[in-house]
Write an enzyme that holds these catalytic residues in place. Sequence first.
Site, PDB file in Angstrom:
ATOM      1  N   GLY A 149      50.226  39.072  30.165  1.00  0.00           N
ATOM      2  CA  GLY A 149      51.583  39.590  30.045  1.00  0.00           C
ATOM      3  C   GLY A 149      51.743  40.997  29.540  1.00  0.00           C
ATOM      4  CD  GLU A 170      45.734  32.379  30.737  1.00  0.00           C
ATOM      5  OE1 GLU A 170      46.952  32.580  30.930  1.00  0.00           O
ATOM      6  OE2 GLU A 170      45.246  31.246  30.671  1.00  0.00           O
ATOM      7  N   PRO A 171      44.847  38.541  31.185  1.00  0.00           N
ATOM      8  CG  PRO A 171      43.454  40.394  30.885  1.00  0.00           C
ATOM      9  CD  PRO A 171      43.571  38.924  30.569  1.00  0.00           C
ATOM     10  N   GLY A 172      46.566  40.011  33.906  1.00  0.00           N
ATOM     11  CA  GLY A 172      46.566  40.205  35.359  1.00  0.00           C
ATOM     12  C   GLY A 172      46.976  41.633  35.657  1.00  0.00           C
ATOM     13  NE  ARG A 173      53.140  42.950  35.135  1.00  0.00           N
ATOM     14  CZ  ARG A 173      54.003  42.585  36.081  1.00  0.00           C
ATOM     15  NH1 ARG A 173      54.357  43.451  37.006  1.00  0.00           N
ATOM     16  NH2 ARG A 173      54.504  41.369  36.094  1.00  0.00           N
ATOM     17  CB  CYS A 211      66.897  43.456  59.871  1.00  0.00           C
ATOM     18  SG  CYS A 211      66.080  44.244  61.252  1.00  0.00           S
ATOM     19  CD  GLU A 212      66.534  40.328  53.988  1.00  0.00           C
ATOM     20  OE1 GLU A 212      67.021  40.409  52.840  1.00  0.00           O
ATOM     21  OE2 GLU A 212      65.950  39.342  54.431  1.00  0.00           O
ATOM     22  CE1 TYR A 218      51.492  38.452  39.397  1.00  0.00           C
ATOM     23  CE2 TYR A 218      51.503  40.444  38.065  1.00  0.00           C
ATOM     24  CZ  TYR A 218      51.236  39.101  38.202  1.00  0.00           C
ATOM     25  OH  TYR A 218      50.694  38.405  37.150  1.00  0.00           O
TER      26      TYR A 218
HETATM   27  C1  LIG Z   1      51.173  35.237  35.446  1.00  0.00           C
HETATM   28  C2  LIG Z   1      50.320  34.695  34.382  1.00  0.00           C
HETATM   29  C3  LIG Z   1      49.400  35.508  33.709  1.00  0.00           C
HETATM   30  C4  LIG Z   1      49.248  36.980  33.991  1.00  0.00           C
HETATM   31  O1  LIG Z   1      50.352  37.740  33.655  1.00  0.00           O
HETATM   32  P1  LIG Z   1      50.260  39.346  33.725  1.00  0.00           P
HETATM   33  O2  LIG Z   1      51.601  39.805  33.369  1.00  0.00           O
HETATM   34  O3  LIG Z   1      49.883  39.711  35.110  1.00  0.00           O
HETATM   35  O4  LIG Z   1      49.225  39.764  32.725  1.00  0.00           O
HETATM   36  C5  LIG Z   1      48.590  34.932  32.757  1.00  0.00           C
HETATM   37  N1  LIG Z   1      48.676  33.611  32.458  1.00  0.00           N
HETATM   38  C6  LIG Z   1      49.557  32.791  33.074  1.00  0.00           C
HETATM   39  C7  LIG Z   1      49.589  31.370  32.721  1.00  0.00           C
HETATM   40  C8  LIG Z   1      50.404  33.298  34.056  1.00  0.00           C
HETATM   41  O5  LIG Z   1      51.279  32.498  34.665  1.00  0.00           O
END
Ligand SMILES: *Cc1c(COP(=O)(O)O)cnc(C)c1O
Length: 421
Positions: free
Chosen positions: A239, A275-278, A346-347, A375
């Site tokens: 997050g 759990e970093p994604g972004r 077309c939106e 994303y």
């Molecule tokens: C989406 C998600 C993440 C990653 O969130 P980011 O904002 O991309 O870091 C981590 N853990 C869980 C459970 C999620 O649903």
Amino acid sequence: MDYFLYRDGVLHAEDVPLPQIAAGVGTPFYVYSTATLVRHYRLFKDALEGLPNLVCYAMKSNSNQAVIKLLADLGAGMDVVSGGEYLRARAAGVPGNRIVFSGVGKTRSEMELALDGGIRQVNLESEPEMNMLSRVATAMGVTVPVTIRVNPNVDAGTHAKIATGTSGNKFGIPIARASAAYALAASLPGLEVIGIDVHIGSQLTELAPFEVAYGKVADLTRTLRAEGHRIERLDLGGGLGIPYAHLNKTPPVPAEYGALIKRTVGNLDVEVEVEPGRLISGNAGLLVASVIYMKRGEGRDFLILDAAMNDLIRPALYDAHHDIIPVMEAPAGVNHQPYDIVGPVCESGDTFARGYPMPPLAPGDSVAFRSAGAYGAVMSSEYNTRPLIPEVLVKDDHFAIIRPRPTLDEIIGRDIVPDWL
Ligand SMILES: *Cc1c(COP(=O)(O)O)cnc(C)c1O
């Protein structure tokens, strides 16, 4: 910091000029930088130095197997949210004992997949899910390590569609009910309670909500231990946000986040997972598109690009802002003009930016959307029968296509017209 810089007036991905990729694959396309992905992963590793930890990349932000393998080779674990992501991680060579399974609605067959292939832990989100996992595990004759995702009722101060940690949304078990939920999990055969999970939302730009949530998790750790549970692992979720516009205030960096983790849960003798994604993939990618037309409207001019909301839905879905820059750097002092930057779908929602200052551009010129590595490709669709766009990975002075553009024949050929028509 990323590795997308102008050199001699041409935007590069590491040492590769973007026009060279455009000439090879055509626009629009996504391009990712290996050095940036590596750098972002290492920021988290360094931030948690001194604590037993596993950085589990949230695959849903960008799940191309090349990206997965690159991170897994550095030692990353994976956070998966579906059976498909689990199999993707395994296909990219990630061992089961480095995969955690999150998500609010895991089905029986997804659980079977994970238990069959091996899983580090399942993060449970409800009592019915607990019962289901217990049934699946006992039927398969295995014991599965579990945490329970608690909902700490903390306002993450982020966009409503990506906030997950308040009592009004579907995620986790209310923290007030945690004791009862842990007692139930401990009583069920096939489950081995090993820790606590929390994830309060995405694109957080302040540390305060993390501090409150992790403080509650620390308290809960002590409570649950007193109640006889073994709490040896804390999954603290992802997050951490990134700046989408260069003018924005800069969100906290992983080092500050790591210090917060050490401050809040560092003395509990636990292994920590994040759990970093972004933050890993977001600024490691660009979406590169070309101008099709410049169209004069009434009181506003439009730049119509060959990329659209089906390729990058964040502006339409979350009102997200992406910096958009020309691939050929504008000469110093050149006049910028406001444009509405749109795609061909077309939106009216197919609008990337309004009144956005751009230097003079002509049809065929290319622009790049920054911060498009997370994303972006994963949320794209073939709406308007527009093919999914290619993904390219750059390393130093070379690049590889890591997902090709499908042909229109492939897309159209997937439909089946029943013989009674
Ligand atoms: C989406 C998600 C993440 C990653 O969130 P980011 O904002 O991309 O870091 C981590 N853990 C869980 C459970 C999620 O649903």
